[in-house]
Motif scaffolding. Structure first.
Motif, PDB file in Angstrom:
ATOM      1  N   GLU A  28       0.840  -1.184   0.000  1.00 18.87           N
ATOM      2  CA  GLU A  28       0.000   0.000   0.000  1.00 18.87           C
ATOM      3  C   GLU A  28       0.885   1.247   0.000  1.00 18.87           C
ATOM      4  O   GLU A  28       1.988   1.232   0.549  1.00 18.87           O
ATOM      5  N   PRO A  29       0.428   2.326  -0.594  1.00 18.51           N
ATOM      6  CA  PRO A  29       1.255   3.540  -0.676  1.00 18.51           C
ATOM      7  C   PRO A  29       1.572   4.104   0.710  1.00 18.51           C
ATOM      8  O   PRO A  29       0.701   4.221   1.559  1.00 18.51           O
ATOM      9  N   ALA A  30       2.841   4.454   0.919  1.00 18.62           N
ATOM     10  CA  ALA A  30       3.269   5.018   2.198  1.00 18.62           C
ATOM     11  C   ALA A  30       3.155   6.543   2.204  1.00 18.62           C
ATOM     12  O   ALA A  30       3.065   7.152   3.259  1.00 18.62           O
ATOM     13  N   GLU A  31       3.158   7.142   1.031  1.00 21.39           N
ATOM     14  CA  GLU A  31       3.024   8.599   0.946  1.00 21.39           C
ATOM     15  C   GLU A  31       2.210   8.949  -0.296  1.00 21.39           C
ATOM     16  O   GLU A  31       2.115   8.164  -1.236  1.00 21.39           O
ATOM     17  N   ALA A  32       1.625  10.107  -0.280  1.00 22.44           N
ATOM     18  CA  ALA A  32       0.785  10.550  -1.389  1.00 22.44           C
ATOM     19  C   ALA A  32       1.641  10.934  -2.600  1.00 22.44           C
ATOM     20  O   ALA A  32       2.786  11.377  -2.449  1.00 22.44           O
ATOM     21  N   LYS A  33       1.073  10.772  -3.763  1.00 22.44           N
ATOM     22  CA  LYS A  33       1.772  11.199  -4.979  1.00 22.44           C
ATOM     23  C   LYS A  33       1.625  12.703  -5.130  1.00 22.44           C
ATOM     24  O   LYS A  33       0.627  13.291  -4.733  1.00 22.44           O
ATOM     25  N   ARG A  34       2.636  13.300  -5.716  1.00 22.85           N
ATOM     26  CA  ARG A  34       2.614  14.745  -5.929  1.00 22.85           C
ATOM     27  C   ARG A  34       3.084  15.030  -7.356  1.00 22.85           C
ATOM     28  O   ARG A  34       3.869  14.272  -7.923  1.00 22.85           O
ATOM     29  N   PRO A  35       2.613  16.117  -7.957  1.00 18.82           N
ATOM     30  CA  PRO A  35       3.010  16.409  -9.332  1.00 18.82           C
ATOM     31  C   PRO A  35       4.450  16.901  -9.410  1.00 18.82           C
ATOM     32  O   PRO A  35       4.916  17.661  -8.556  1.00 18.82           O
ATOM     33  N   ASP A  36       5.132  16.459 -10.437  1.00 20.73           N
ATOM     34  CA  ASP A  36       6.492  16.910 -10.701  1.00 20.73           C
ATOM     35  C   ASP A  36       6.431  18.359 -11.197  1.00 20.73           C
ATOM     36  O   ASP A  36       5.614  18.682 -12.057  1.00 20.73           O
ATOM     37  N   PRO A  37       7.274  19.248 -10.659  1.00 21.77           N
ATOM     38  CA  PRO A  37       7.177  20.653 -11.065  1.00 21.77           C
ATOM     39  C   PRO A  37       7.508  20.901 -12.539  1.00 21.77           C
ATOM     40  O   PRO A  37       6.957  21.811 -13.145  1.00 21.77           O
ATOM     41  N   LEU A  38       8.367  20.090 -13.126  1.00 20.44           N
ATOM     42  CA  LEU A  38       8.771  20.329 -14.505  1.00 20.44           C
ATOM     43  C   LEU A  38       7.793  19.721 -15.503  1.00 20.44           C
ATOM     44  O   LEU A  38       7.295  20.391 -16.396  1.00 20.44           O
ATOM     45  N   GLY A  43       4.162  11.442  -9.052  1.00 19.23           N
ATOM     46  CA  GLY A  43       5.209  10.558  -8.561  1.00 19.23           C
ATOM     47  C   GLY A  43       5.416  10.739  -7.070  1.00 19.23           C
ATOM     48  O   GLY A  43       4.858  11.641  -6.453  1.00 19.23           O
ATOM     49  N   SER A  44       6.188   9.833  -6.492  1.00 14.84           N
ATOM     50  CA  SER A  44       6.510   9.925  -5.073  1.00 14.84           C
ATOM     51  C   SER A  44       7.849   9.245  -4.835  1.00 14.84           C
ATOM     52  O   SER A  44       8.398   8.591  -5.714  1.00 14.84           O
ATOM     53  N   GLY A  45       8.352   9.362  -3.640  1.00 21.87           N
ATOM     54  CA  GLY A  45       9.617   8.736  -3.288  1.00 21.87           C
ATOM     55  C   GLY A  45       9.446   7.327  -2.760  1.00 21.87           C
ATOM     56  O   GLY A  45      10.416   6.693  -2.359  1.00 21.87           O
ATOM     57  N   ASP A  46       8.226   6.825  -2.755  1.00 27.03           N
ATOM     58  CA  ASP A  46       7.934   5.487  -2.231  1.00 27.03           C
ATOM     59  C   ASP A  46       8.176   4.450  -3.323  1.00 27.03           C
ATOM     60  O   ASP A  46       7.396   4.337  -4.271  1.00 27.03           O
ATOM     61  N   THR A  47       9.255   3.687  -3.193  1.00 25.56           N
ATOM     62  CA  THR A  47       9.571   2.681  -4.218  1.00 25.56           C
ATOM     63  C   THR A  47       8.844   1.362  -3.990  1.00 25.56           C
ATOM     64  O   THR A  47       8.834   0.519  -4.881  1.00 25.56           O
ATOM     65  N   GLN A  48       8.223   1.173  -2.836  1.00 23.58           N
ATOM     66  CA  GLN A  48       7.486  -0.070  -2.569  1.00 23.58           C
ATOM     67  C   GLN A  48       6.239  -0.178  -3.447  1.00 23.58           C
ATOM     68  O   GLN A  48       5.738  -1.270  -3.670  1.00 23.58           O
ATOM     69  N   GLN A  49       5.730   0.934  -3.941  1.00 22.25           N
ATOM     70  CA  GLN A  49       4.547   0.903  -4.795  1.00 22.25           C
ATOM     71  C   GLN A  49       4.822   0.174  -6.108  1.00 22.25           C
ATOM     72  O   GLN A  49       3.900  -0.309  -6.752  1.00 22.25           O
TER      73      GLN A  49
END
Length: 92
Positions: A28-38, A43-49
């Motif tokens: 399950e996701p550990a953190e919410a996804k956020r839009p890349d500024p560029l 995306g997120s920093g959670d690699t378990q997804q």
């Protein structure tokens, strides 16, 4: 670290039932996804997804989760509902 164990559903775009007997362990996701500024991609920093493990049975998936201390909840497979009709029913 929590995960869910479920059986792969049948693909709605095809009539075959290949790989529907597999049981999947998905984190399950550990953190919410956020839009890349560029680029604006999510995306997120959670690699378990990105990790999805396939097992032949539900008990194998549960045993793996217990062996590695993963809190896993099993999502039961919903019953398949068949809509049986004949070709003549299209013209009623």
């Amino acid at each position: 670290m929590s995960a869910r164990i479920y059986q792969r559903p049948k693909n709605a775009m095809q009539s075959g039932k290949a790989r529907t007997s597999d049981w999947l362990l998905e984190f399950e996701p550990a953190e919410a996804k956020r839009p890349d500024p560029l680029m604006g991609w999510a995306g997120s920093g959670d690699t378990q997804q990105q990790v999805v493990l396939a097992f032949e049975s539900e008990t194998d998936a549960k045993a793996y989760a217990d062996r590695y201390g993963i809190e896993a909840r099993v999502i039961p497979t919903p019953p398949r509902k068949l809509k049986l009709q004949s070709y003549a029913d299209n013209f009623r």
